[in-house]
Motif scaffolding. Structure first.
Motif, PDB file in Angstrom:
ATOM      1  N   TYR A 170      -4.361  -5.449   9.181  1.00  0.00           N
ATOM      2  CA  TYR A 170      -5.371  -6.500   9.323  1.00  0.00           C
ATOM      3  C   TYR A 170      -4.929  -7.783   8.619  1.00  0.00           C
TER       4      TYR A 170
ATOM      5  N   TYR B 191      -2.108   4.542  14.649  1.00  0.00           N
ATOM      6  CA  TYR B 191      -1.072   3.587  14.238  1.00  0.00           C
ATOM      7  C   TYR B 191       0.302   3.905  14.775  1.00  0.00           C
TER       8      TYR B 191
ATOM      9  N   GLY C 198      -5.439   6.397   6.394  1.00  0.00           N
ATOM     10  CA  GLY C 198      -5.622   5.624   7.620  1.00  0.00           C
ATOM     11  C   GLY C 198      -6.278   4.276   7.367  1.00  0.00           C
ATOM     12  N   PRO C 199      -7.402   4.241   6.629  1.00  0.00           N
ATOM     13  CA  PRO C 199      -8.018   2.947   6.326  1.00  0.00           C
ATOM     14  C   PRO C 199      -7.090   1.978   5.595  1.00  0.00           C
ATOM     15  N   SER C 200      -6.195   2.492   4.769  1.00  0.00           N
ATOM     16  CA  SER C 200      -5.246   1.607   4.075  1.00  0.00           C
ATOM     17  C   SER C 200      -4.298   0.949   5.067  1.00  0.00           C
TER      18      SER C 200
ATOM     19  N   TYR D 206      -8.539   1.395  -2.990  1.00  0.00           N
ATOM     20  CA  TYR D 206      -7.739   2.436  -2.358  1.00  0.00           C
ATOM     21  C   TYR D 206      -6.498   2.791  -3.173  1.00  0.00           C
TER      22      TYR D 206
ATOM     23  N   VAL E  23      -8.094   7.960   2.213  1.00  0.00           N
ATOM     24  CA  VAL E  23      -8.112   6.611   2.785  1.00  0.00           C
ATOM     25  C   VAL E  23      -6.727   6.194   3.255  1.00  0.00           C
TER      26      VAL E  23
ATOM     27  N   LYS F 265      -4.963   0.407   8.140  1.00  0.00           N
ATOM     28  CA  LYS F 265      -5.786  -0.534   8.892  1.00  0.00           C
ATOM     29  C   LYS F 265      -5.873  -1.873   8.172  1.00  0.00           C
ATOM     30  N   GLU F 266      -6.103  -1.848   6.861  1.00  0.00           N
ATOM     31  CA  GLU F 266      -6.258  -3.088   6.114  1.00  0.00           C
ATOM     32  C   GLU F 266      -4.937  -3.836   5.962  1.00  0.00           C
TER      33      GLU F 266
ATOM     34  N   ILE G  18      -6.846  -4.022  -0.691  1.00  0.00           N
ATOM     35  CA  ILE G  18      -6.884  -2.567  -0.879  1.00  0.00           C
ATOM     36  C   ILE G  18      -6.931  -2.144  -2.351  1.00  0.00           C
TER      37      ILE G  18
ATOM     38  N   GLN H 105      -5.639  10.819  10.655  1.00  0.00           N
ATOM     39  CA  GLN H 105      -5.868   9.438  10.234  1.00  0.00           C
ATOM     40  C   GLN H 105      -4.773   8.489  10.730  1.00  0.00           C
TER      41      GLN H 105
ATOM     42  N   LYS I 223     -11.416  -2.704  -2.314  1.00  0.00           N
ATOM     43  CA  LYS I 223     -11.726  -1.373  -1.801  1.00  0.00           C
ATOM     44  C   LYS I 223     -11.327  -0.239  -2.734  1.00  0.00           C
TER      45      LYS I 223
END
Length: 468
Positions: free
Chosen positions: A364, A463, A356-358, A327, A354, A360-361, A321, A459, A325
């Protein structure tokens, strides 16, 4: 990498030192592999001398180093753990007032005497322990013991300084509550430790206002005494003279009450705790859960797993991140440990868009480590990093005291230190995978987010549900 820039800097530096040798074009183009590291060495703990006084005070003296200085720490098993629900920061207030002089010395005199000895006497209050410490020239070691004893046993706790300190505390609270990181930290701890002192980070302004000098005096009397105190000495010192100084200065101190044991029962479940900050350009994330504490057979494996996942600059979450990316600038994970208690947490300030995407990663990378053991080369780099940190921690007088005090607090044997490097290098990729699978349970992680609710609420939906 801009090699031309670095090559130019190299030439400038070496020309200034007169050591410049022009590389050939072939040399400039080659990338040489760094030499392999040497075999890690075991840590040899200097021979300790332990003794106790009849009043229960414990002493550990450790000869260390060649510099003519000695560090002295009187660590009391008392801190915020000893506060009731209406006494948040009362331990801190007591510690600050202990600095304000004794019947025979003013605060200014204490400072001047410490400076004359080549050091500074400080008092630090933590969750479980209060540390009165100084690092002075060796010849003044016994004299500093006497000064520390006076401050610990005969503090004036002057009412005249109470208003000033309370006003300062209120300012500190106001500033802290304006910072998203502090708000996230407070909520995270309160969720993990409901109805326990570890979950109470900030007092209310009214609480501070209501404190009276009698509250401080009672807290001191109830919680600061010989039976709860362990004195550590490390550095260059005359053993006989130091032992005599400690015995003379502390033998008359009242035993006091034994240390309390209040081990929390942290809780965590998958839920999102959202603190709204309208207009915030960033979201502050705290994601974590209770894990094993020092003394557990898997603890060193947990330390390595943390470093690989998010606790080092080369960690996976950081690379993902931050480097890949963009972030966030400085994410990190950590294991926060206390006596028979610990939690793991990943912390990051990410751009609002970002959030939500953070998440996610981050999840992950946790899932990836659970599904696949890390490559040998990646794990070896992390183990080298941790072994190096261990050496640094043991390279100073106060650092050595910190390590030995850590062992004593957690009731660990000396082999925890002497075998630490070997224990780190014994961890295998499968061990890391197993630890991640066993303790980093995504469905039990508490998620705290501080940010603009209007822009991040949607976002967060994938989660977990929003907590009330």
């Amino acid at each position: 990498m801009n090699w031309k820039k670095h090559f130019s800097q190299f030439c400038t530096l070496t020309l200034m030192t007169g050591l410049f040798v022009a590389p050939t074009l072939g040399q400039v183009g080659q990338k040489e592999s760094p030499p392999e590291g040497g075999k890690p060495k075991s840590f040899v703990l200097p021979k300790k001398e332990n003794f106790a006084l009849p009043n229960g005070l414990q002493v550990t003296m450790i000869p260390y180093g060649s510099i003519p200085k000695v560090a002295i720490s009187a660590i009391v098993n008392s801190g915020n753990l000893n506060e009731s629900a209406e006494q948040t920061w009362l331990a801190d207030l007591t510690g600050d007032l202990m600095k304000e002089g004794t019947p025979t010395r003013s605060a200014e005199q204490i400072s001047e005497e410490s400076a004359r000895m080549g050091g500074d006497l400080g008092i630090g209050v933590g969750l479980e322990q209060t540390n009165v410490s100084a690092d002075v020239l060796s010849e003044y070691g016994p004299e500093m013991v006497s000064l520390i004893a006076d401050v610990m046993q005969h503090p004036n706790l002057p009412a005249s300084e109470l208003a000033r300190l309370k006003n300062d505390y209120i300012r500190r609270i106001t500033i802290a509550r304006s910072q998203p990181g502090q708000l996230a930290f407070e909520r995270f701890r309160s969720v993990l430790y409901p109805n326990h002192s570890f979950g109470r980070i900030f007092p209310t302004e009214q609480m501070i206002t209501n404190y009276k000098i009698e509250d401080v005096q009672k807290f001191y009397k109830d919680n600061i005494g010989a039976a709860r105190t362990h004195i550590y000495v490390a550095g260059r010192f005359d053993s006989a003279a130091m032992k005599k100084a400690i015995t003379t200065a502390f033998s008359g101190w009242q035993r006091g009450a034994a240390a309390i044991e209040d081990i929390p029962k942290p809780v965590s479940k998958r839920a999102i705790h959202l603190i709204d900050r309208p207009g915030a350009a960033q979201s502050t994330l705290y994601i974590g859960l209770p894990v094993i504490a020092p003394g557990n057979n898997d603890y060193i494996g947990m330390v390595i797993t943390n470093a690989l996942l998010g606790g080092s600059f080369a960690s996976r979450i950081t690379s993902n991140i931050r480097e890949q990316k963009g972030y966030t600038y400085s994410p990190n994970s950590q294991i926060s440990a206390r006596y028979r208690d610990a939690y793991w947490v990943e912390i990051a300030d990410v751009t609002t868009a970002v959030t939500g995407p953070s998440l996610k990663e981050i999840f992950y990378e946790i899932d990836r480590l659970q599904k696949e053991p890390p490559p040998d080369a990646e794990l070896q780099g992390i183990k080298n990093y941790l072994a190096g940190l261990f050496v640094i921690r043991n390279s100073s007088r106060q650092g050595l005291i910190g390590q030995v005090a850590f062992m004593d607090l957690h009731k660990l044997p000396d082999t925890y230190l002497t075998n630490y490097v070997q224990s780190v290098f014994a961890i295998t990729p499968r061990d890391v995978q197993r630890v991640a699978q066993k303790y980093l349970l995504g469905d039990q992680m508490t998620i705290v987010v501080v940010g603009d609710k209007s822009k991040i609420a949607d976002q967060l939906t994938p989660y977990g549900s929003l907590a009330n």
